[in-house]
Design a protein around this motif. Structure first.
Motif, PDB file in Angstrom:
ATOM      1  N   THR A  47       9.079 -48.531  -3.604  1.00  0.00           N
ATOM      2  CA  THR A  47       8.141 -47.745  -4.409  1.00  0.00           C
ATOM      3  C   THR A  47       7.726 -46.522  -3.594  1.00  0.00           C
ATOM      4  OG1 THR A  47       6.239 -48.910  -3.525  1.00  0.00           O
ATOM      5  CG2 THR A  47       7.236 -49.833  -5.510  1.00  0.00           C
ATOM      6  N   GLU A  48       7.220 -45.517  -4.265  1.00  0.00           N
ATOM      7  CA  GLU A  48       6.844 -44.305  -3.529  1.00  0.00           C
ATOM      8  C   GLU A  48       5.751 -44.596  -2.501  1.00  0.00           C
ATOM      9  OE1 GLU A  48       6.242 -40.654  -5.566  1.00  0.00           O
ATOM     10  OE2 GLU A  48       7.912 -40.980  -6.937  1.00  0.00           O
ATOM     11  N   GLN A  49       4.837 -45.503  -2.853  1.00  0.00           N
ATOM     12  CA  GLN A  49       3.768 -45.843  -1.896  1.00  0.00           C
ATOM     13  C   GLN A  49       4.368 -46.426  -0.611  1.00  0.00           C
ATOM     14  OE1 GLN A  49       3.828 -46.655  -5.070  1.00  0.00           O
ATOM     15  NE2 GLN A  49       1.847 -46.182  -6.027  1.00  0.00           N
ATOM     16  N   VAL A  50       5.374 -47.265  -0.786  1.00  0.00           N
ATOM     17  CA  VAL A  50       6.004 -47.903   0.383  1.00  0.00           C
ATOM     18  C   VAL A  50       6.864 -46.903   1.151  1.00  0.00           C
ATOM     19  CG1 VAL A  50       7.733 -49.611   1.075  1.00  0.00           C
ATOM     20  CG2 VAL A  50       5.891 -50.271  -0.466  1.00  0.00           C
ATOM     21  N   THR A  51       7.665 -46.119   0.445  1.00  0.00           N
ATOM     22  CA  THR A  51       8.552 -45.184   1.167  1.00  0.00           C
ATOM     23  C   THR A  51       7.748 -44.069   1.849  1.00  0.00           C
ATOM     24  OG1 THR A  51       9.015 -44.056  -0.913  1.00  0.00           O
ATOM     25  CG2 THR A  51      10.653 -45.653  -0.144  1.00  0.00           C
ATOM     26  N   ASP A  52       6.578 -43.747   1.294  1.00  0.00           N
ATOM     27  CA  ASP A  52       5.716 -42.766   1.978  1.00  0.00           C
ATOM     28  C   ASP A  52       5.325 -43.274   3.379  1.00  0.00           C
ATOM     29  OD1 ASP A  52       5.787 -40.936  -0.006  1.00  0.00           O
ATOM     30  OD2 ASP A  52       3.790 -41.379  -0.831  1.00  0.00           O
ATOM     31  N   ILE A  53       5.132 -44.577   3.460  1.00  0.00           N
ATOM     32  CA  ILE A  53       4.799 -45.167   4.772  1.00  0.00           C
ATOM     33  C   ILE A  53       6.038 -45.180   5.667  1.00  0.00           C
ATOM     34  CG2 ILE A  53       4.044 -47.272   5.968  1.00  0.00           C
ATOM     35  CD1 ILE A  53       1.813 -46.016   4.319  1.00  0.00           C
ATOM     36  N   VAL A  54       7.152 -45.662   5.128  1.00  0.00           N
ATOM     37  CA  VAL A  54       8.369 -45.788   5.950  1.00  0.00           C
ATOM     38  C   VAL A  54       8.824 -44.418   6.439  1.00  0.00           C
ATOM     39  CG1 VAL A  54      10.786 -46.572   5.997  1.00  0.00           C
ATOM     40  CG2 VAL A  54       9.075 -47.894   4.735  1.00  0.00           C
ATOM     41  N   ARG A  55       8.605 -43.399   5.628  1.00  0.00           N
ATOM     42  CA  ARG A  55       9.047 -42.052   6.009  1.00  0.00           C
ATOM     43  C   ARG A  55       8.390 -41.582   7.310  1.00  0.00           C
ATOM     44  NH1 ARG A  55       8.436 -40.091   1.414  1.00  0.00           N
ATOM     45  NH2 ARG A  55      10.506 -40.596   0.669  1.00  0.00           N
ATOM     46  N   LYS A  56       7.214 -42.101   7.600  1.00  0.00           N
ATOM     47  CA  LYS A  56       6.514 -41.702   8.832  1.00  0.00           C
ATOM     48  C   LYS A  56       7.311 -42.103  10.073  1.00  0.00           C
ATOM     49  CE  LYS A  56       1.995 -42.624   6.714  1.00  0.00           C
ATOM     50  NZ  LYS A  56       1.043 -41.525   6.850  1.00  0.00           N
ATOM     51  N   THR A  57       8.075 -43.203   9.972  1.00  0.00           N
ATOM     52  CA  THR A  57       8.820 -43.672  11.146  1.00  0.00           C
ATOM     53  C   THR A  57      10.326 -43.388  11.025  1.00  0.00           C
ATOM     54  OG1 THR A  57       9.072 -45.862  10.171  1.00  0.00           O
ATOM     55  CG2 THR A  57       7.182 -45.541  11.629  1.00  0.00           C
ATOM     56  N   ALA A  58      10.696 -42.712   9.941  1.00  0.00           N
ATOM     57  CA  ALA A  58      12.120 -42.402   9.736  1.00  0.00           C
ATOM     58  C   ALA A  58      12.486 -41.165  10.561  1.00  0.00           C
ATOM     59  CB  ALA A  58      12.389 -42.158   8.260  1.00  0.00           C
ATOM     60  N   ILE A  59      13.635 -41.223  11.155  1.00  0.00           N
ATOM     61  CA  ILE A  59      14.084 -40.092  11.978  1.00  0.00           C
ATOM     62  C   ILE A  59      14.794 -39.091  11.066  1.00  0.00           C
ATOM     63  CG2 ILE A  59      15.630 -39.418  13.861  1.00  0.00           C
ATOM     64  CD1 ILE A  59      15.105 -42.253  15.010  1.00  0.00           C
ATOM     65  N   VAL A  60      14.277 -37.878  11.046  1.00  0.00           N
ATOM     66  CA  VAL A  60      14.927 -36.871  10.195  1.00  0.00           C
ATOM     67  C   VAL A  60      16.133 -36.296  10.925  1.00  0.00           C
ATOM     68  CG1 VAL A  60      12.920 -36.264   8.819  1.00  0.00           C
ATOM     69  CG2 VAL A  60      13.275 -35.157  11.027  1.00  0.00           C
ATOM     70  N   TYR A  61      17.043 -35.732  10.179  1.00  0.00           N
ATOM     71  CA  TYR A  61      18.280 -35.133  10.694  1.00  0.00           C
ATOM     72  C   TYR A  61      19.216 -36.157  11.345  1.00  0.00           C
ATOM     73  CZ  TYR A  61      15.939 -30.657  10.029  1.00  0.00           C
ATOM     74  OH  TYR A  61      15.284 -29.582   9.474  1.00  0.00           O
ATOM     75  N   SER A  62      19.012 -37.438  11.122  1.00  0.00           N
ATOM     76  CA  SER A  62      19.875 -38.404  11.802  1.00  0.00           C
ATOM     77  C   SER A  62      21.157 -38.697  11.022  1.00  0.00           C
ATOM     78  CB  SER A  62      19.126 -39.711  12.079  1.00  0.00           C
ATOM     79  OG  SER A  62      18.997 -40.452  10.904  1.00  0.00           O
ATOM     80  N   VAL A  63      21.211 -38.236   9.770  1.00  0.00           N
ATOM     81  CA  VAL A  63      22.437 -38.443   8.984  1.00  0.00           C
ATOM     82  C   VAL A  63      23.204 -37.118   8.962  1.00  0.00           C
ATOM     83  CG1 VAL A  63      23.397 -39.161   6.778  1.00  0.00           C
ATOM     84  CG2 VAL A  63      21.229 -40.130   7.560  1.00  0.00           C
ATOM     85  N   ASN A  64      24.412 -37.143   9.459  1.00  0.00           N
ATOM     86  CA  ASN A  64      25.120 -35.872   9.640  1.00  0.00           C
ATOM     87  C   ASN A  64      25.689 -35.312   8.321  1.00  0.00           C
ATOM     88  OD1 ASN A  64      28.035 -36.624   9.300  1.00  0.00           O
ATOM     89  ND2 ASN A  64      27.452 -38.089  10.886  1.00  0.00           N
ATOM     90  N   THR A  65      26.100 -34.071   8.389  1.00  0.00           N
ATOM     91  CA  THR A  65      26.559 -33.351   7.196  1.00  0.00           C
ATOM     92  C   THR A  65      27.760 -34.023   6.539  1.00  0.00           C
ATOM     93  OG1 THR A  65      25.830 -31.334   8.274  1.00  0.00           O
ATOM     94  CG2 THR A  65      27.326 -31.067   6.410  1.00  0.00           C
ATOM     95  N   LEU A  66      28.704 -34.429   7.366  1.00  0.00           N
ATOM     96  CA  LEU A  66      29.905 -35.080   6.830  1.00  0.00           C
ATOM     97  C   LEU A  66      29.539 -36.332   6.043  1.00  0.00           C
ATOM     98  CD1 LEU A  66      32.637 -35.125   9.622  1.00  0.00           C
ATOM     99  CD2 LEU A  66      32.884 -34.254   7.306  1.00  0.00           C
ATOM    100  N   ALA A  67      28.676 -37.153   6.650  1.00  0.00           N
ATOM    101  CA  ALA A  67      28.290 -38.419   6.020  1.00  0.00           C
ATOM    102  C   ALA A  67      27.596 -38.151   4.688  1.00  0.00           C
ATOM    103  CB  ALA A  67      27.382 -39.203   6.957  1.00  0.00           C
ATOM    104  N   GLN A  68      26.670 -37.196   4.678  1.00  0.00           N
ATOM    105  CA  GLN A  68      25.928 -36.913   3.436  1.00  0.00           C
ATOM    106  C   GLN A  68      26.876 -36.446   2.327  1.00  0.00           C
ATOM    107  OE1 GLN A  68      22.333 -34.553   3.679  1.00  0.00           O
ATOM    108  NE2 GLN A  68      21.995 -35.134   5.814  1.00  0.00           N
ATOM    109  N   SER A  69      27.767 -35.544   2.690  1.00  0.00           N
ATOM    110  CA  SER A  69      28.643 -34.978   1.655  1.00  0.00           C
ATOM    111  C   SER A  69      29.676 -36.003   1.188  1.00  0.00           C
ATOM    112  CB  SER A  69      29.352 -33.729   2.192  1.00  0.00           C
ATOM    113  OG  SER A  69      28.386 -32.785   2.585  1.00  0.00           O
ATOM    114  N   ALA A  70      30.202 -36.790   2.115  1.00  0.00           N
ATOM    115  CA  ALA A  70      31.184 -37.812   1.729  1.00  0.00           C
ATOM    116  C   ALA A  70      30.531 -38.861   0.838  1.00  0.00           C
ATOM    117  CB  ALA A  70      31.777 -38.467   2.975  1.00  0.00           C
ATOM    118  N   ALA A  71      29.300 -39.226   1.154  1.00  0.00           N
ATOM    119  CA  ALA A  71      28.588 -40.214   0.328  1.00  0.00           C
ATOM    120  C   ALA A  71      28.336 -39.654  -1.059  1.00  0.00           C
ATOM    121  CB  ALA A  71      27.281 -40.604   1.005  1.00  0.00           C
ATOM    122  N   LEU A  72      27.984 -38.377  -1.092  1.00  0.00           N
ATOM    123  CA  LEU A  72      27.739 -37.702  -2.365  1.00  0.00           C
ATOM    124  C   LEU A  72      28.997 -37.760  -3.248  1.00  0.00           C
ATOM    125  CD1 LEU A  72      25.255 -36.152  -3.407  1.00  0.00           C
ATOM    126  CD2 LEU A  72      26.152 -34.099  -2.331  1.00  0.00           C
TER     127      LEU A  72
END
Lengths: 384, 424
Positions: free
Chosen positions: A245-270
């Motif tokens: 839920t947004e309430q839960v992910t708002d909390i988890v986002r505080k400890t999530a590392i940004v930029y840790s998923v590389n460009t190739l991975a994001q685009s290939a997953a897309l």
């Protein structure tokens, strides 16, 4: 040289923890075990490779793009995932493989003195991350190879922040039905977060198998993990995600590392997401592999646990780690189950027809070579 | 309990007083505490001569069944003084100090030195507790048809189990002792040992398996000791599987089983050799816990046939290099850690350093052990430490022969050799 006082610097729970040693590259293993080729059937990878659109993207990727940072929060991919899953983009958080999102969640909710609850014979990473973070991991024994509701509930107390349920379970392939999951959530109540690890959800073809995401509105204390490593064959790019839920992910986002998923991975997953033709082809390959392996085990009189997942567990009448070494000599790498607290079992990933046939032959050769002698001779390597 | 002190002779009474008081507090009787104090005195003096003025810490580790006095020193002392055979040079003061140390090491049950991972060296003197002789109460042991396994048995059940070992397996305890009951209870209380016990529905004893998780990557296991050895198969398998499950997800690389009888093949242990001990034969088994990726191994030419045979039968992937003596200095000098069991006349030598004086130091040790009538003498060679290979020809020349291979038992694989008799 001044030695720093590591004894004082390193927390006890880190000192006690032993680092995981991943396997060396194939060429080193082949040289060491004397095999001319190596078929990895130990990591539940998809032998078909990525879906065609993802493969095409990877072939045409512009190297100039790697000088730029990726989207820090995977915005385009989150938008597509949200649309595909029927949630909002803020409800999705991506990580460098599902292992990283496990760490995000534990860091977000647990502090010293808290505990997590899970099963004793399941994916090890929940337990590992908790332990090296100084968090107690309480383990409930499986019941008939499946997660045991009573055992889990009995271990929950006021300091339990997270309950991890692997559905279907790796390595047994057992799963909870929608009704059973709902019953568990109702009994547990809203005071704990339940993490439903659905790493193998896309393999499941059972009407009762629950889509955890569809239960979020009813149980806002649910978090669902998924990965692109298994069905979508992007394991080498490391990309997984969680939905809450947004309430839960708002909390988890505080400890999530940004930029840790590389460009190739994001685009290939897309590109890969939602390719139903590919999913059908993979399921078909898995089904054929499971049938072939089950037939071989029946012939060898070996107990086997099969499921819709792309792996099966086989019970051997001798040590699984010895079997691993002997199969390595024949060029087949399986996962020993002693480390999953199933001594004497191996887990085998489904592969293409050639590899499965080769493995069945190797398994047959192995079992005959170890069981044709008398038990005493076999145990002590002597001729009687 | 811990004491920080400088290595100057004036501090000796403080250190000795600390050792004796701490040993008594740990439960050693007056005589054993006095022996440990005597050892402390001699070791402290030797260290004062070797690294004068250095700051050290002395602490006592109460293991319940034994007391360890641990000396942590910041730099390596002159290691020659630590061999139990170190002979005094009567012409110098240093020589007299060495004589004291020679006596000190003989007053202890175990004497070792190790380089610590995080810096510095640690010297250990271990004195084991003595226990009252067991009360003779032989009783018939019956087969139990259905049993349950427990890893947390009640003290009374542990005592019953120790009595079973004394009654039925007394001569086959190797290389540890689990009798009398007080010793087994203390070993379990130390948390280094554990017991998986099988009991019937009324609590009647069916059998059990003991483990010892010391330092290193291997867990030593002892048993199964069974109330009715004639019907052991299912129970042995259950005990062995429970043990494997217990250590399956741990940092341990393998289990070594010392079994009083042949365990069934389905228990998952591979044959690792058998050992002749003063009381009979011990069957040994090995159970690797991890998926191994192979290893390099340095082996003396003399041990090559044994090692390659075992690697082949255990399907170990090894890049084996034959190690030759090309006249290199090696570690400079030879140093053995010793572990003595005077009651059964057993001694285990572990080379800590191997140098060009290996032959002489080994022969001195054997001479001393012969004099003291140790009949079962073992020595290990580590394939992960190339200089150990220099020791192999001297071991064979002095009547040792390789009996057992413990994969990952040391830095690499451990070859256990047993002395059969005199020189070859």
């Amino acid at each position: 040289m001044n030695l720093c006082n590591l004894e004082a610097l390193v927390p006890q729970y880190v000192r006690q923890f032993e680092a995981y040693i991943p396997s060396p590259p194939d060429d080193e293993l082949q040289q060491m075990f004397g095999c001319s080729r190596l078929v990895r059937m130990n990591n539940n990878e998809n032998p078909l490779g990525p879906p065609p659109a993802a493969a095409a993207f990877l072939k045409t990727f512009d190297p100039a793009l790697v000088s730029r940072y990726p989207s820090g929060d995977c915005r385009p991919l989150r938008a597509k995932l949200a649309d595909y899953l029927g949630v909002t983009p803020p409800q999705v958080i991506l990580g460098n493989g599902a292992n990283e999102v496990i760490a995000f969640v534990i860091k977000a909710f647990c502090q010293q003195g808290d505990n997590i609850v899970t099963a004793d014979r399941t994916f090890a990473v929940y337990e590992w991350i908790a332990r090296f973070s100084g968090i107690d991991a309480r383990l409930a024994p499986l019941d008939d190879f499946g997660f045991d509701e009573e055992g889990l509930l009995a271990r929950v107390d006021s300091r339990t922040k997270l309950v991890f349920i692997c559905n279907p379970n790796n390595p047994t392939g057992t799963w909870w039905s929608r009704d059973r999951l709902i019953r568990f959530m109702e009994r547990l109540g809203p005071d704990h977060i339940v993490v439903l690890d659905e790493a193998y959800a896309e393999f499941m073809d059972q009407p009762d198998y629950p889509d955890g995401i569809s239960l979020l509105s009813r149980f806002p204390n649910l978090i669902i993990f998924r990965t692109f490593s298994k069905m979508y064959a992007l394991a080498g790019l490391r990309i997984g995600y969680l939905v809450g839920t947004e309430q839960v992910t708002d909390i988890v986002r505080k400890t999530a590392i940004v930029y840790s998923v590389n460009t190739l991975a994001q685009s290939a997953a897309l590109a890969a997401l939602g390719d139903q033709t590919f999913i059908t082809a993979t399921r078909s390959l898995v089904q054929e592999g499971q049938q072939m392996l089950a037939a071989q085990c029946a012939e060898l009189k070996l107990p086997i646990l099969t499921s819709d997942c792309n792996f099966a567990m086989i019970k051997l009448p001798f040590s699984d780690t010895l079997a691993y070494r002997l199969l390595m000599q024949q060029g087949y790498m399986v996962r020993t189950m002693t480390g999953f607290r199933f001594p004497g079992w191996i887990r085998v990933s489904m592969s293409n027809c050639d590899a499965m046939q080769g493995f069945c032959t190797a398994l047959s050769r192995l079992v005959h070579s170890r069981t044709d002698q008398s038990p005493l001779a076999r145990a002590y390597g002597v001729s009687l | 309990m811990k004491l920080s002190v400088e290595l100057v002779p004036e501090r000796m009474p403080v250190v000795v007083g600390f050792a004796e008081t701490a040993a008594k507090a740990a439960g050693l009787d007056a005589s054993a505490a006095a022996m440990l104090a005597l050892s402390t005195e001699e070791l402290f003096l030797a260290l004062c001569n070797s690294i004068p003025g250095a700051a050290i810490t002395v602490r006592l580790h109460d293991r319940r069944y034994a007391a360890d006095l641990l000396f942590q020193v910041p730099q390596p002392p002159d290691l020659r003084i630590f061999n139990i055979t170190s002979r005094p040079d009567h012409d110098t003061e240093e020589g007299l100090a060495e004589m004291g140390l020679f006596l000190a090491s003989r007053a202890c049950d175990q004497f070792s030195i190790r380089q610590m991972a995080l810096g510095g060296w640690e010297i250990m003197l271990r004195k084991e507790r003595s226990y009252p002789a067991p009360v003779q109460q032989s009783q018939p042991y019956l087969a139990v048809q259905t049993w349950q396994l427990t890893t947390t048995p009640a003290p009374d059940a542990v005592k019953q189990f120790s009595t079973l070992i004394a009654d039925c397996y007394a001569a086959c305890q190797f290389p540890e002792e689990f009798t009398p009951p007080g010793r087994l209870l203390d070993k379990l209380a130390s948390n280094e040992y554990g017991l998986i016990l099988a009991q019937g529905q009324q609590g009647e004893l069916a059998g059990g398996l003991i483990w010892h998780a010391g330092e290193g990557r291997i867990v030593e296991c002892f048993g199964p000791y069974l109330a009715a050895p004639a019907e052991p198969e299912q129970l042995s398998i259950a005990l062995c599987e429970k043990l494997t499950e217990q250590f399956g997800r741990s940092s341990r690389q393998g289990l070594v089983l010392y079994a009083p009888q042949q365990p069934p093949a389905a228990a998952g242990f591979e044959a690792a050799g058998s050992l002749a001990i003063p009381g009979g034969t011990i069957w040994t088994g090995y159970r690797m816990l991890a998926e191994e990726f192979g290893a390099d191994a340095a082996v003396a030419a003399e041990l090559m046939p044994f090692y390659t045979d075992w690697c082949s039968s255990m399907a170990l992937a090894r890049n084996i290099r034959s190690y030759h003596d090309d006249g290199e200095t090696g570690n400079g000098l030879t140093l053995f850690a010793t572990r003595l069991n005077r009651q059964i006349g057993m001694a285990r030598l572990t080379p800590l350093l191997v140098g060009r004086d290996a032959e002489a130091v080994l022969e001195e040790h054997l001479h001393l052990l012969d004099q003291e009538q140790f009949s079962a003498i073992y020595c290990t060679v580590d394939t992960g430490r190339p200089f150990d290979a220099l020791l192999a020809p001297h071991l064979l020349h002095n009547g040792f022969s390789p009996l057992m291979l413990i994969p990952w038992g040391g830095t690499g694989d451990l070859i256990l050799l047993q002395r059969n008799g005199g020189k070859r």
